[in-house]
Scaffold this motif. Sequence first.
Motif, PDB file in Angstrom:
ATOM      1  N   ALA A  21      14.483 -14.769 -22.281  1.00  0.00           N
ATOM      2  CA  ALA A  21      15.870 -14.484 -21.886  1.00  0.00           C
ATOM      3  C   ALA A  21      15.902 -13.329 -20.885  1.00  0.00           C
ATOM      4  O   ALA A  21      16.648 -13.362 -19.899  1.00  0.00           O
ATOM      5  CB  ALA A  21      16.702 -14.158 -23.129  1.00  0.00           C
ATOM      6  N   ILE A  22      15.074 -12.324 -21.130  1.00  0.00           N
ATOM      7  CA  ILE A  22      15.051 -11.152 -20.251  1.00  0.00           C
ATOM      8  C   ILE A  22      14.523 -11.542 -18.866  1.00  0.00           C
ATOM      9  O   ILE A  22      15.101 -11.183 -17.840  1.00  0.00           O
ATOM     10  CB  ILE A  22      14.191 -10.026 -20.871  1.00  0.00           C
ATOM     11  N   VAL A  23      13.426 -12.306 -18.846  1.00  0.00           N
ATOM     12  CA  VAL A  23      12.860 -12.733 -17.558  1.00  0.00           C
ATOM     13  C   VAL A  23      13.879 -13.570 -16.783  1.00  0.00           C
ATOM     14  O   VAL A  23      14.101 -13.352 -15.579  1.00  0.00           O
ATOM     15  CB  VAL A  23      11.547 -13.522 -17.757  1.00  0.00           C
ATOM     16  N   PHE A  24      14.519 -14.523 -17.456  1.00  0.00           N
ATOM     17  CA  PHE A  24      15.491 -15.382 -16.763  1.00  0.00           C
ATOM     18  C   PHE A  24      16.671 -14.560 -16.225  1.00  0.00           C
ATOM     19  O   PHE A  24      17.174 -14.833 -15.126  1.00  0.00           O
ATOM     20  CB  PHE A  24      16.001 -16.481 -17.699  1.00  0.00           C
ATOM     21  N   ALA A  25      17.097 -13.569 -16.978  1.00  0.00           N
ATOM     22  CA  ALA A  25      18.210 -12.736 -16.495  1.00  0.00           C
ATOM     23  C   ALA A  25      17.791 -11.931 -15.270  1.00  0.00           C
ATOM     24  O   ALA A  25      18.547 -11.812 -14.300  1.00  0.00           O
ATOM     25  CB  ALA A  25      18.693 -11.805 -17.604  1.00  0.00           C
ATOM     26  N   ASN A  83       7.516  -6.721 -13.747  1.00  0.00           N
ATOM     27  CA  ASN A  83       6.393  -7.103 -12.875  1.00  0.00           C
ATOM     28  C   ASN A  83       6.495  -8.580 -12.512  1.00  0.00           C
ATOM     29  O   ASN A  83       6.366  -8.965 -11.352  1.00  0.00           O
ATOM     30  CB  ASN A  83       5.066  -6.798 -13.579  1.00  0.00           C
ATOM     31  N   GLN A  84       6.762  -9.417 -13.505  1.00  0.00           N
ATOM     32  CA  GLN A  84       6.902 -10.861 -13.261  1.00  0.00           C
ATOM     33  C   GLN A  84       8.014 -11.149 -12.266  1.00  0.00           C
ATOM     34  O   GLN A  84       7.896 -12.034 -11.427  1.00  0.00           O
ATOM     35  CB  GLN A  84       7.236 -11.598 -14.561  1.00  0.00           C
ATOM     36  N   ALA A  85       9.116 -10.430 -12.424  1.00  0.00           N
ATOM     37  CA  ALA A  85      10.281 -10.693 -11.576  1.00  0.00           C
ATOM     38  C   ALA A  85      10.217  -9.919 -10.263  1.00  0.00           C
ATOM     39  O   ALA A  85      11.093 -10.083  -9.406  1.00  0.00           O
ATOM     40  CB  ALA A  85      11.567 -10.348 -12.341  1.00  0.00           C
ATOM     41  N   GLY A  86       9.208  -9.081 -10.125  1.00  0.00           N
ATOM     42  CA  GLY A  86       9.049  -8.319  -8.882  1.00  0.00           C
ATOM     43  C   GLY A  86      10.076  -7.225  -8.696  1.00  0.00           C
ATOM     44  O   GLY A  86      10.400  -6.843  -7.568  1.00  0.00           O
ATOM     45  N   ILE A  87      10.622  -6.717  -9.796  1.00  0.00           N
ATOM     46  CA  ILE A  87      11.646  -5.674  -9.690  1.00  0.00           C
ATOM     47  C   ILE A  87      11.096  -4.344 -10.204  1.00  0.00           C
ATOM     48  O   ILE A  87      10.030  -4.298 -10.804  1.00  0.00           O
ATOM     49  CB  ILE A  87      12.920  -6.056 -10.481  1.00  0.00           C
ATOM     50  N   GLU A  88      11.852  -3.284  -9.954  1.00  0.00           N
ATOM     51  CA  GLU A  88      11.398  -1.944 -10.328  1.00  0.00           C
ATOM     52  C   GLU A  88      12.199  -1.421 -11.516  1.00  0.00           C
ATOM     53  O   GLU A  88      13.423  -1.529 -11.550  1.00  0.00           O
ATOM     54  CB  GLU A  88      11.592  -0.971  -9.149  1.00  0.00           C
ATOM     55  N   VAL A  89      11.471  -0.820 -12.463  1.00  0.00           N
ATOM     56  CA  VAL A  89      12.121  -0.149 -13.587  1.00  0.00           C
ATOM     57  C   VAL A  89      12.306   1.321 -13.219  1.00  0.00           C
ATOM     58  O   VAL A  89      11.354   1.992 -12.849  1.00  0.00           O
ATOM     59  CB  VAL A  89      11.257  -0.252 -14.861  1.00  0.00           C
ATOM     60  N   VAL A  90      13.543   1.794 -13.307  1.00  0.00           N
ATOM     61  CA  VAL A  90      13.843   3.196 -12.994  1.00  0.00           C
ATOM     62  C   VAL A  90      14.256   3.881 -14.294  1.00  0.00           C
ATOM     63  O   VAL A  90      15.299   3.566 -14.866  1.00  0.00           O
ATOM     64  CB  VAL A  90      14.973   3.295 -11.949  1.00  0.00           C
ATOM     65  N   PRO A  91      13.425   4.805 -14.784  1.00  0.00           N
ATOM     66  CA  PRO A  91      13.736   5.414 -16.075  1.00  0.00           C
ATOM     67  C   PRO A  91      14.666   6.617 -15.947  1.00  0.00           C
ATOM     68  O   PRO A  91      14.635   7.328 -14.935  1.00  0.00           O
ATOM     69  CB  PRO A  91      12.360   5.888 -16.552  1.00  0.00           C
ATOM     70  N   ILE A  92      15.508   6.825 -16.945  1.00  0.00           N
ATOM     71  CA  ILE A  92      16.107   8.154 -17.120  1.00  0.00           C
ATOM     72  C   ILE A  92      15.767   8.563 -18.542  1.00  0.00           C
ATOM     73  O   ILE A  92      15.729   7.727 -19.445  1.00  0.00           O
ATOM     74  CB  ILE A  92      17.628   8.170 -16.883  1.00  0.00           C
ATOM     75  N   THR A  93      15.513   9.837 -18.727  1.00  0.00           N
ATOM     76  CA  THR A  93      14.870  10.268 -19.964  1.00  0.00           C
ATOM     77  C   THR A  93      15.878  10.604 -21.057  1.00  0.00           C
ATOM     78  O   THR A  93      16.790  11.401 -20.852  1.00  0.00           O
ATOM     79  CB  THR A  93      13.977  11.495 -19.675  1.00  0.00           C
ATOM     80  N   SER A  94      15.699   9.979 -22.217  1.00  0.00           N
ATOM     81  CA  SER A  94      16.431  10.422 -23.413  1.00  0.00           C
ATOM     82  C   SER A  94      15.481  11.296 -24.220  1.00  0.00           C
ATOM     83  O   SER A  94      14.267  11.141 -24.123  1.00  0.00           O
ATOM     84  CB  SER A  94      16.924   9.227 -24.230  1.00  0.00           C
ATOM     85  N   LYS A  95      16.053  12.217 -24.970  1.00  0.00           N
ATOM     86  CA  LYS A  95      15.212  13.292 -25.521  1.00  0.00           C
ATOM     87  C   LYS A  95      15.178  13.305 -27.035  1.00  0.00           C
ATOM     88  O   LYS A  95      16.208  13.087 -27.689  1.00  0.00           O
ATOM     89  CB  LYS A  95      15.711  14.638 -24.985  1.00  0.00           C
ATOM     90  N   ILE A  96      14.014  13.619 -27.554  1.00  0.00           N
ATOM     91  CA  ILE A  96      13.847  13.617 -29.004  1.00  0.00           C
ATOM     92  C   ILE A  96      14.767  14.651 -29.645  1.00  0.00           C
ATOM     93  O   ILE A  96      15.314  14.424 -30.719  1.00  0.00           O
ATOM     94  CB  ILE A  96      12.358  13.839 -29.389  1.00  0.00           C
TER      95      ILE A  96
END
Lengths: 398, 398
Positions: free
Chosen positions: A101-105, A131-144
């Motif tokens: 579902a995630i890949v298809f979206a 990686n499969q979809a050729g897109i970039e993951v942009v993180p923002i940090t949540s903190k412990i």
Amino acid sequence: MPKLSTRANKMPASPIRKLVPFAEAAKKKGKKVYHLNIGQPDIHSPQESIDAVRNYEEKVIEYSHSAGHESYRKGLAKYYQNIGIDVDHNEIMVTTGGSEAIVFAMLTCMNPGDEIIVPEPYYTNYSGFANQAGIEVVPITSKIEDGFALPPISEFEKVITNKTKAIIICNPNNPTGYLYSKEELYQLKDLVLKHDLYIFADEVYREFVYDGEEHFSAMKIEGLEQNVILFDSVSKRYSMCGVRTGALVTKNKEVYETAVKYGQARLSPPSLGQLAGEAALETPKSYFDSVYNEYINRRNFVIEELNKIEGVFAPMPKGAFYSIIQLPVNDSEHFCQWLLEDFDYQNETVMLAPASGFYATEGLGQNEARIAYVLKIDDLRNAVKIIEEALKVYPGRV
Amino acid sequence: MPKLSTRANKMPASPIRKLVPFAEAAKKKGKKVYHLNIGQPDIHSPQESIDAVRNYEEKVIEYSHSAGHESYRKGLAKYYQNIGIDVDHNEIMVTTGGSEAIVFAMLTCMNPGDEIIVPEPYYTNYSGFANQAGIEVVPITSKIEDGFALPPISEFEKVITNKTKAIIICNPNNPTGYLYSKEELYQLKDLVLKHDLYIFADEVYREFVYDGEEHFSAMKIEGLEQNVILFDSVSKRYSMCGVRTGALVTKNKEVYETAVKYGQARLSPPSLGQLAGEAALETPKSYFDSVYNEYINRRNFVIEELNKIEGVFAPMPKGAFYSIIQLPVNDSEHFCQWLLEDFDYQNETVMLAPASGFYATEGLGQNEARIAYVLKIDDLRNAVKIIEEALKVYPGRV
């Protein structure tokens, strides 16, 4: 010999799997290994599903509709309606696990090079799907120290570019156990509408919510119906990870119809998994009650005991069955490997998932590990004792 | 409202599925529709597989290894060794249908924008998988007058660029039924080595080979061990399309290990499907004999009868259970729709797959259709009669 693709070389190896050879070697040496590293629960699958499989009566195991058996989709629609999510069966596509579902979206909504924002630490496989979809993951940090709450919207604003197309939220969260509130989701609403983004809502742990809190689905955010795509799975809800039955749910007709086109190329989701999934819709409330009680006991036990160990901090998770814990070590990956390779307590040891693999930002999570409390209390007791004893002698302790 | 991705807008709709609404409408009007359009056989799945499902004894339907159950892979290795393909279980990755094997190979071996050469007409879903992987399908045309034999190597040479990374061969072929010979495969060998390409070998119809011919697997081409990736599936071999159990097989360790990384992201192939697949390895020879006899009778009957119709030409397929046939019409897509919408013979009609959808070159296949001879002889007889009667009155007949 022809070369691998550049993208394949960038495919991240799972941070958990790197340690698997060490766990195997430990077992070969006769060590017992308590697996706190994986999300494979020991809870029985519902008897309704097992019975459906055992009573299989077809002569030919045929393809289903590419979007899944209609009877199953109608059953799922009722399930969603019962929890206040207003969808019909034509807004539900059955997928091969939540993963598909995630890949298809991603394929449907994002072009190569586009960006998706995710609060880190996050479910590592998002990076593999990206990686499969050729897109970039942009993180923002949540903190412990905030219990891994949603970072301020200003942090999202900082990283939004003209390539940003979506935000993905796992709620309740794997790996942190954090439960996003209705208020946090409504903060995202304004941001999403302002920048014309999608929200990808991974809610596969929906049923695992504790302490009287209520899960608020992104599908319920008023005015965001065209922007939200829900990912779901029967894997954790019914403890049947192996059936590979998930769902993509959206009220956005264009997105739905296009996702189904990707589904048509792979013909159909697994028919036997759908059989088990449909039968699971009849699971009695008593099943969930007993699973709930089991998990809450495990959670309370393991978090309380871990916090008793000097230098360990384990925030109380509100959902799912994971927690990211802080350890008094400066390199948790080394510590986790050392536990398997060089340590035992009464010939037993523990496998943890180093948290650095759940962060995209280099250098974060190096004194953290993810635990999954998917073992029985007695096993959890032994596992915590092992961690305590290990930290007494670990050479890299800080 | 956020937009769909550009690539999603380019995702081809299946040429078969376009006609589905017309078939449904015909059925609603009370017409009986003979489905010669799809590859869902009516043959029973092996009793061994059905029994394995019905005797399922686990309490938890767990994930399998990401590359599939080891016992199943060992069983598959024996199956391949028995047919002269020298592989061990660590060269076999179980996938979610053959479809997933193809996508993983494209991701592993090809970068976005890279090109894969395919003889057309070809299995349409290759285009869907190429869309997912962001690669380009480059067709070279095989011709009905040659029985759809491999086009001359000079035709391949003409389209090879520095972006060409692979050639995909479906053998025996869907949709043409053509069986590539050992000699043809060795012609490809030289080309592949010269240009450092991969061969993607889709051999899911391996068991469906007629007239005493022998199937020669691309895995047997000497000196090409590092270049060949085999795609396989239990769907057709055992008539259990719904289990979604396939395989990616290669002696190229780099390719194998990287494909498994993509597999790890989606965790595991379906456990129940693997159970059915492993049990199917015990299918007795008598099963295949009776299936073989059934298909050869169907093939001989339908091809002979079709060729009796004036203006129809159906080459004799040597394998699989499809044939591309020539029709005396100038727009087979219109003809196929007309059959469903406007025609009946004694309140019955036929659904065919227009062949244009199996060609990437615009304008080809417009007087051709694909048939799948997956129906009983009596039904095939009625279907051929309907086609004959239809062509007598079809207004677009040429």
